[in-house]
Design a protein around this motif. Sequence first.
Motif, PDB file in Angstrom:
ATOM      1  N   LEU A  84       0.826  -1.202   0.000  1.00 21.05           N
ATOM      2  CA  LEU A  84       0.000   0.000   0.000  1.00 21.05           C
ATOM      3  C   LEU A  84       0.866   1.260   0.000  1.00 21.05           C
ATOM      4  CD1 LEU A  84      -2.887   1.189   0.224  1.00 21.05           C
ATOM      5  CD2 LEU A  84      -2.567   1.196   2.707  1.00 21.05           C
ATOM      6  N   ALA A  85       1.942   1.244   0.775  1.00 22.92           N
ATOM      7  CA  ALA A  85       2.828   2.410   0.850  1.00 22.92           C
ATOM      8  C   ALA A  85       3.435   2.705  -0.516  1.00 22.92           C
ATOM      9  CB  ALA A  85       3.921   2.172   1.881  1.00 22.92           C
ATOM     10  N   TYR A  86       3.812   1.654  -1.234  1.00 24.92           N
ATOM     11  CA  TYR A  86       4.352   1.849  -2.582  1.00 24.92           C
ATOM     12  C   TYR A  86       3.275   2.358  -3.540  1.00 24.92           C
ATOM     13  CZ  TYR A  86       8.959  -0.262  -1.752  1.00 24.92           C
ATOM     14  OH  TYR A  86      10.236  -0.506  -1.311  1.00 24.92           O
ATOM     15  N   GLN A  87       2.094   1.758  -3.472  1.00 26.71           N
ATOM     16  CA  GLN A  87       0.997   2.144  -4.369  1.00 26.71           C
ATOM     17  C   GLN A  87       0.601   3.605  -4.181  1.00 26.71           C
ATOM     18  OE1 GLN A  87      -2.086  -0.672  -3.409  1.00 26.71           O
ATOM     19  NE2 GLN A  87      -1.325  -2.235  -4.828  1.00 26.71           N
ATOM     20  N   LYS A  88       0.581   4.047  -2.935  1.00 29.92           N
ATOM     21  CA  LYS A  88       0.127   5.402  -2.613  1.00 29.92           C
ATOM     22  C   LYS A  88       1.274   6.404  -2.508  1.00 29.92           C
ATOM     23  CE  LYS A  88      -4.091   3.888  -2.194  1.00 29.92           C
ATOM     24  NZ  LYS A  88      -5.154   4.234  -3.185  1.00 29.92           N
ATOM     25  N   THR A  89       2.499   5.934  -2.741  1.00 33.12           N
ATOM     26  CA  THR A  89       3.690   6.782  -2.578  1.00 33.12           C
ATOM     27  C   THR A  89       3.618   7.500  -1.234  1.00 33.12           C
ATOM     28  OG1 THR A  89       3.514   7.183  -4.975  1.00 33.12           O
ATOM     29  CG2 THR A  89       5.218   8.388  -3.784  1.00 33.12           C
ATOM     30  N   ALA A  90       3.488   6.721  -0.182  1.00 31.21           N
ATOM     31  CA  ALA A  90       3.291   7.258   1.161  1.00 31.21           C
ATOM     32  C   ALA A  90       4.480   8.090   1.624  1.00 31.21           C
ATOM     33  CB  ALA A  90       3.029   6.126   2.147  1.00 31.21           C
ATOM     34  N   THR A  91       4.178   9.174   2.300  1.00 33.41           N
ATOM     35  CA  THR A  91       5.192  10.038   2.893  1.00 33.41           C
ATOM     36  C   THR A  91       5.550   9.567   4.284  1.00 33.41           C
ATOM     37  OG1 THR A  91       4.226  11.911   1.690  1.00 33.41           O
ATOM     38  CG2 THR A  91       5.747  12.432   3.489  1.00 33.41           C
ATOM     39  N   LEU A  92       4.562   8.989   4.980  1.00 30.48           N
ATOM     40  CA  LEU A  92       4.735   8.623   6.384  1.00 30.48           C
ATOM     41  C   LEU A  92       3.723   7.551   6.762  1.00 30.48           C
ATOM     42  CD1 LEU A  92       6.096   9.442   9.170  1.00 30.48           C
ATOM     43  CD2 LEU A  92       4.148  10.980   9.486  1.00 30.48           C
ATOM     44  N   ILE A  93       4.135   6.642   7.655  1.00 31.73           N
ATOM     45  CA  ILE A  93       3.222   5.684   8.282  1.00 31.73           C
ATOM     46  C   ILE A  93       3.226   5.980   9.776  1.00 31.73           C
ATOM     47  CG2 ILE A  93       2.789   3.251   8.818  1.00 31.73           C
ATOM     48  CD1 ILE A  93       4.108   2.541   6.154  1.00 31.73           C
ATOM     49  N   LYS A 114       8.888  -3.998  12.978  1.00 33.11           N
ATOM     50  CA  LYS A 114       9.215  -4.542  11.651  1.00 33.11           C
ATOM     51  C   LYS A 114       8.987  -3.494  10.567  1.00 33.11           C
ATOM     52  CE  LYS A 114       8.197  -9.423  12.594  1.00 33.11           C
ATOM     53  NZ  LYS A 114       7.234 -10.543  12.321  1.00 33.11           N
ATOM     54  N   MET A 115       7.891  -2.750  10.694  1.00 31.18           N
ATOM     55  CA  MET A 115       7.595  -1.726   9.695  1.00 31.18           C
ATOM     56  C   MET A 115       8.617  -0.603   9.758  1.00 31.18           C
ATOM     57  SD  MET A 115       5.279  -1.805   7.426  1.00 31.18           S
ATOM     58  CE  MET A 115       5.582  -0.827   5.956  1.00 31.18           C
ATOM     59  N   ILE A 120      10.922   1.727   3.482  1.00 29.64           N
ATOM     60  CA  ILE A 120       9.861   2.098   2.550  1.00 29.64           C
ATOM     61  C   ILE A 120       9.596   3.589   2.662  1.00 29.64           C
ATOM     62  CG2 ILE A 120       7.464   1.696   1.867  1.00 29.64           C
ATOM     63  CD1 ILE A 120       7.710  -1.012   3.356  1.00 29.64           C
ATOM     64  N   CYS A 121       9.224   4.007   3.840  1.00 32.99           N
ATOM     65  CA  CYS A 121       9.040   5.418   4.142  1.00 32.99           C
ATOM     66  C   CYS A 121       9.176   5.569   5.654  1.00 32.99           C
ATOM     67  CB  CYS A 121       7.691   5.933   3.645  1.00 32.99           C
ATOM     68  SG  CYS A 121       6.267   5.273   4.525  1.00 32.99           S
ATOM     69  N   PRO A 122       9.363   6.767   6.149  1.00 38.16           N
ATOM     70  CA  PRO A 122       9.492   6.955   7.597  1.00 38.16           C
ATOM     71  C   PRO A 122       8.265   6.451   8.345  1.00 38.16           C
ATOM     72  CG  PRO A 122      10.247   8.901   6.426  1.00 38.16           C
ATOM     73  CD  PRO A 122       9.591   8.019   5.403  1.00 38.16           C
ATOM     74  N   VAL A 123       8.509   5.956   9.567  1.00 38.88           N
ATOM     75  CA  VAL A 123       7.447   5.450  10.433  1.00 38.88           C
ATOM     76  C   VAL A 123       7.476   6.219  11.746  1.00 38.88           C
ATOM     77  CG1 VAL A 123       6.577   3.453  11.719  1.00 38.88           C
ATOM     78  CG2 VAL A 123       7.480   3.151   9.403  1.00 38.88           C
ATOM     79  N   MET A 124       6.333   6.775  12.131  1.00 41.83           N
ATOM     80  CA  MET A 124       6.214   7.474  13.403  1.00 41.83           C
ATOM     81  C   MET A 124       5.502   6.563  14.395  1.00 41.83           C
ATOM     82  SD  MET A 124       4.427  11.157  14.375  1.00 41.83           S
ATOM     83  CE  MET A 124       5.612  12.131  13.443  1.00 41.83           C
TER      84      MET A 124
END
Length: 263
Positions: A84-93, A114-115, A120-124
């Motif tokens: 999903l992060a790749y599909q949506k070009t996520a900025t942050l999770i 793990k995430m 993939i993208c930064p995780v808060m």
Amino acid sequence: MKTVIVPIDFSETSLNAARYAAQMLKGREDTRIILYHMFEDEDHAENAGEYLENLKKELEQKGDQNIDIEKEFGEDLIDCLERLAYQKTATLIVMGITGKSPIEQLLIGSNTLKMAEKNICPVMIIPPEATYTEINNVALTSDFKNVGASTPVRFIKTVLEYFKAQLHIVNVSSEHYVALTEEMQQERATMQDMFSNFDPEFYFIGMNDFHEAIEQFVADKNIDLLIIVPRYRSGLGGFFKSSHTKRLAFHSSVPVLAAHELM
């Protein structure tokens, strides 16, 4: 438009993470939130959809308008989130760190770490009791080794500009004596040059207990957000293998933002 994904398992921790993210991003017309739920039983799909809609309405009533919902059947949350992060070009999770029961605490905690390890993208990571007020002081932990090649400068600058926050760069080591080594001074100068527009403040703490030092630093400097940079070195395993960093992720009193080193 920037995209922020918030996984929801309907635990209080995940709901709190969603509320924190919504408050943090309130009024940001260039940013949308995706409330995401993965279910393993098709019989739960309808209820999950209703719960997500109710959460969306709650957040919208508080002033957040750019909120979408995504739910899907799946068996591996990390794989689904990664896709999903790749599909949506996520900025942050944005994720919580515990779940509803001791078993779920273990599972969601494991999934969150793990995430955060995935590049993939930064995780808060949002502590269970965290309530958003403002982010005025941001602390960046650094080992001051090869900072020019490993520090995600662009992302950190985006965070600082987004919140108009003061940057505090901190290093904890039992080897700090009266003066910094020449190598440490060079790395500090590189870091100073990287963030010269933000007038960073530097701190070198001589302590053995990393977590205790950071915890006290966060309290003393009124830190609102702690940025860590996962580092991978041959033979040392993942960043969160170190016990002090696991402890930081699970027990920090403020959100921890894992922003990956440059690749």
